[in-house]
Design an enzyme around this catalytic site. Sequence first.
Site, PDB file in Angstrom:
ATOM      1  N   ARG A 100      -7.404 -14.235   0.387  1.00  0.00           N
ATOM      2  CA  ARG A 100      -8.210 -15.458   0.426  1.00  0.00           C
ATOM      3  C   ARG A 100      -7.656 -16.492  -0.544  1.00  0.00           C
ATOM      4  O   ARG A 100      -7.525 -17.676  -0.215  1.00  0.00           O
ATOM      5  CB  ARG A 100      -9.676 -15.142   0.093  1.00  0.00           C
ATOM      6  CG  ARG A 100     -10.598 -16.356   0.165  1.00  0.00           C
ATOM      7  CD  ARG A 100     -12.056 -15.979  -0.081  1.00  0.00           C
ATOM      8  NE  ARG A 100     -12.273 -15.301  -1.342  1.00  0.00           N
ATOM      9  CZ  ARG A 100     -12.356 -15.913  -2.521  1.00  0.00           C
ATOM     10  NH1 ARG A 100     -12.232 -17.205  -2.614  1.00  0.00           N
ATOM     11  NH2 ARG A 100     -12.579 -15.209  -3.615  1.00  0.00           N
ATOM     12  N   THR A 134       3.046  -5.072  -8.355  1.00  0.00           N
ATOM     13  CA  THR A 134       2.018  -4.179  -8.869  1.00  0.00           C
ATOM     14  C   THR A 134       2.728  -2.910  -9.335  1.00  0.00           C
ATOM     15  O   THR A 134       3.852  -2.618  -8.928  1.00  0.00           O
ATOM     16  CB  THR A 134       0.971  -3.874  -7.773  1.00  0.00           C
ATOM     17  OG1 THR A 134       1.633  -3.495  -6.577  1.00  0.00           O
ATOM     18  CG2 THR A 134       0.075  -5.075  -7.522  1.00  0.00           C
ATOM     19  N   GLY A 135       2.080  -2.153 -10.211  1.00  0.00           N
ATOM     20  CA  GLY A 135       2.728  -1.081 -10.956  1.00  0.00           C
ATOM     21  C   GLY A 135       3.493  -0.057 -10.164  1.00  0.00           C
ATOM     22  O   GLY A 135       4.683   0.163 -10.404  1.00  0.00           O
ATOM     23  N   HIS A 149       0.846  -1.183   0.000  1.00  0.00           N
ATOM     24  CA  HIS A 149       0.000   0.000   0.000  1.00  0.00           C
ATOM     25  C   HIS A 149       0.893   1.248   0.000  1.00  0.00           C
ATOM     26  O   HIS A 149       2.078   1.170   0.356  1.00  0.00           O
ATOM     27  CB  HIS A 149      -0.902   0.008   1.236  1.00  0.00           C
ATOM     28  CG  HIS A 149      -2.081  -0.908   1.105  1.00  0.00           C
ATOM     29  ND1 HIS A 149      -2.577  -1.646   2.149  1.00  0.00           N
ATOM     30  CD2 HIS A 149      -2.871  -1.210   0.035  1.00  0.00           C
ATOM     31  CE1 HIS A 149      -3.613  -2.359   1.743  1.00  0.00           C
ATOM     32  NE2 HIS A 149      -3.809  -2.105   0.464  1.00  0.00           N
ATOM     33  N   ASP A 193     -10.408  -6.321  -3.560  1.00  0.00           N
ATOM     34  CA  ASP A 193      -9.345  -7.010  -4.303  1.00  0.00           C
ATOM     35  C   ASP A 193      -8.261  -7.528  -3.355  1.00  0.00           C
ATOM     36  O   ASP A 193      -7.725  -8.619  -3.541  1.00  0.00           O
ATOM     37  CB  ASP A 193      -8.707  -6.079  -5.336  1.00  0.00           C
ATOM     38  CG  ASP A 193      -9.651  -5.698  -6.448  1.00  0.00           C
ATOM     39  OD1 ASP A 193     -10.592  -6.466  -6.726  1.00  0.00           O
ATOM     40  OD2 ASP A 193      -9.450  -4.615  -7.039  1.00  0.00           O
ATOM     41  N   GLY A 228      -2.296  -1.419  -8.067  1.00  0.00           N
ATOM     42  CA  GLY A 228      -3.312  -2.136  -7.290  1.00  0.00           C
ATOM     43  C   GLY A 228      -4.740  -1.687  -7.549  1.00  0.00           C
ATOM     44  O   GLY A 228      -5.602  -2.502  -7.901  1.00  0.00           O
ATOM     45  N   ASP A 285      -1.270  -1.681   4.706  1.00  0.00           N
ATOM     46  CA  ASP A 285      -1.460  -0.619   5.695  1.00  0.00           C
ATOM     47  C   ASP A 285      -2.780  -0.918   6.395  1.00  0.00           C
ATOM     48  O   ASP A 285      -3.845  -0.569   5.879  1.00  0.00           O
ATOM     49  CB  ASP A 285      -1.487   0.741   5.011  1.00  0.00           C
ATOM     50  CG  ASP A 285      -1.675   1.889   5.980  1.00  0.00           C
ATOM     51  OD1 ASP A 285      -1.811   1.637   7.203  1.00  0.00           O
ATOM     52  OD2 ASP A 285      -1.697   3.043   5.534  1.00  0.00           O
ATOM     53  N   LYS A 343       5.194   1.705   0.911  1.00  0.00           N
ATOM     54  CA  LYS A 343       6.159   1.588  -0.189  1.00  0.00           C
ATOM     55  C   LYS A 343       7.603   1.837   0.267  1.00  0.00           C
ATOM     56  O   LYS A 343       8.500   1.083  -0.120  1.00  0.00           O
ATOM     57  CB  LYS A 343       5.764   2.482  -1.356  1.00  0.00           C
ATOM     58  CG  LYS A 343       4.498   1.938  -2.046  1.00  0.00           C
ATOM     59  CD  LYS A 343       4.195   2.613  -3.317  1.00  0.00           C
ATOM     60  CE  LYS A 343       2.850   2.258  -3.901  1.00  0.00           C
ATOM     61  NZ  LYS A 343       2.298   0.961  -3.675  1.00  0.00           N
ATOM     62  N   ASP A 368      -3.799  -5.917  -8.013  1.00  0.00           N
ATOM     63  CA  ASP A 368      -4.040  -6.918  -6.972  1.00  0.00           C
ATOM     64  C   ASP A 368      -4.764  -8.122  -7.572  1.00  0.00           C
ATOM     65  O   ASP A 368      -4.454  -9.272  -7.243  1.00  0.00           O
ATOM     66  CB  ASP A 368      -4.879  -6.340  -5.829  1.00  0.00           C
ATOM     67  CG  ASP A 368      -4.180  -5.197  -5.104  1.00  0.00           C
ATOM     68  OD1 ASP A 368      -2.934  -5.178  -5.085  1.00  0.00           O
ATOM     69  OD2 ASP A 368      -4.888  -4.334  -4.558  1.00  0.00           O
ATOM     70  N   HIS A 409      -9.853  -0.268  -3.028  1.00  0.00           N
ATOM     71  CA  HIS A 409      -9.791  -1.584  -3.676  1.00  0.00           C
ATOM     72  C   HIS A 409      -9.661  -2.712  -2.651  1.00  0.00           C
ATOM     73  O   HIS A 409      -9.156  -3.779  -2.950  1.00  0.00           O
ATOM     74  CB  HIS A 409      -8.654  -1.617  -4.701  1.00  0.00           C
ATOM     75  CG  HIS A 409      -7.298  -1.383  -4.118  1.00  0.00           C
ATOM     76  ND1 HIS A 409      -6.899  -0.159  -3.653  1.00  0.00           N
ATOM     77  CD2 HIS A 409      -6.262  -2.225  -3.922  1.00  0.00           C
ATOM     78  CE1 HIS A 409      -5.661  -0.263  -3.187  1.00  0.00           C
ATOM     79  NE2 HIS A 409      -5.258  -1.507  -3.334  1.00  0.00           N
ATOM     80  N   THR A 461       4.306   0.000  -6.902  1.00  0.00           N
ATOM     81  CA  THR A 461       5.326  -0.651  -6.076  1.00  0.00           C
ATOM     82  C   THR A 461       6.506  -1.050  -6.954  1.00  0.00           C
ATOM     83  O   THR A 461       7.665  -0.846  -6.590  1.00  0.00           O
ATOM     84  CB  THR A 461       4.733  -1.885  -5.355  1.00  0.00           C
ATOM     85  OG1 THR A 461       3.668  -1.463  -4.501  1.00  0.00           O
ATOM     86  CG2 THR A 461       5.789  -2.609  -4.542  1.00  0.00           C
TER      87      THR A 461
END
Length: 128
Positions: free
Chosen positions: A102, A41-42, A15, A96, A61, A86, A19, A66, A93, A44
């Site tokens: 899960r 993810t982009g 998050h 997601d 994300g 965080d 970062k 995500d 999101h 990050t």
Amino acid sequence: MSDSLKSMRIALVSHDGKKPEMVAFVLQNKEKLEQAFLFATGTTGNHIEQAGITVEKLLSGPKGGDAQIASLVATKQLDLVIFFRDPLGKHPHEPDVQMLMRLCDVHNVALATNPASAKLMLDGIASS
């Protein structure tokens, strides 16, 4: 160091507020992480690349990154997800994020949500 990390596929997600912590973690564990194939993810991924580490960047994300990581988990294309969340912030999101966590449980994919657990997992893999 063992060859265990050379065949690993690891996703790096964080998050916004986490970062800097992710970049610090990646730099502290650079020798180990550079042996693995890294996805991120982009946003990050941009931060990690600026630190000099090569990653395959997906969408950010909130724009579906995500969900892309979750898809890689569901199709057995990841061995470990490192997701510095965080827990005190609000995230539009969040569904997601919950889906990704899960699916890690459903598909028995290791999930580290903080630097302490991520370090233990990397150290364990490296020593096997």
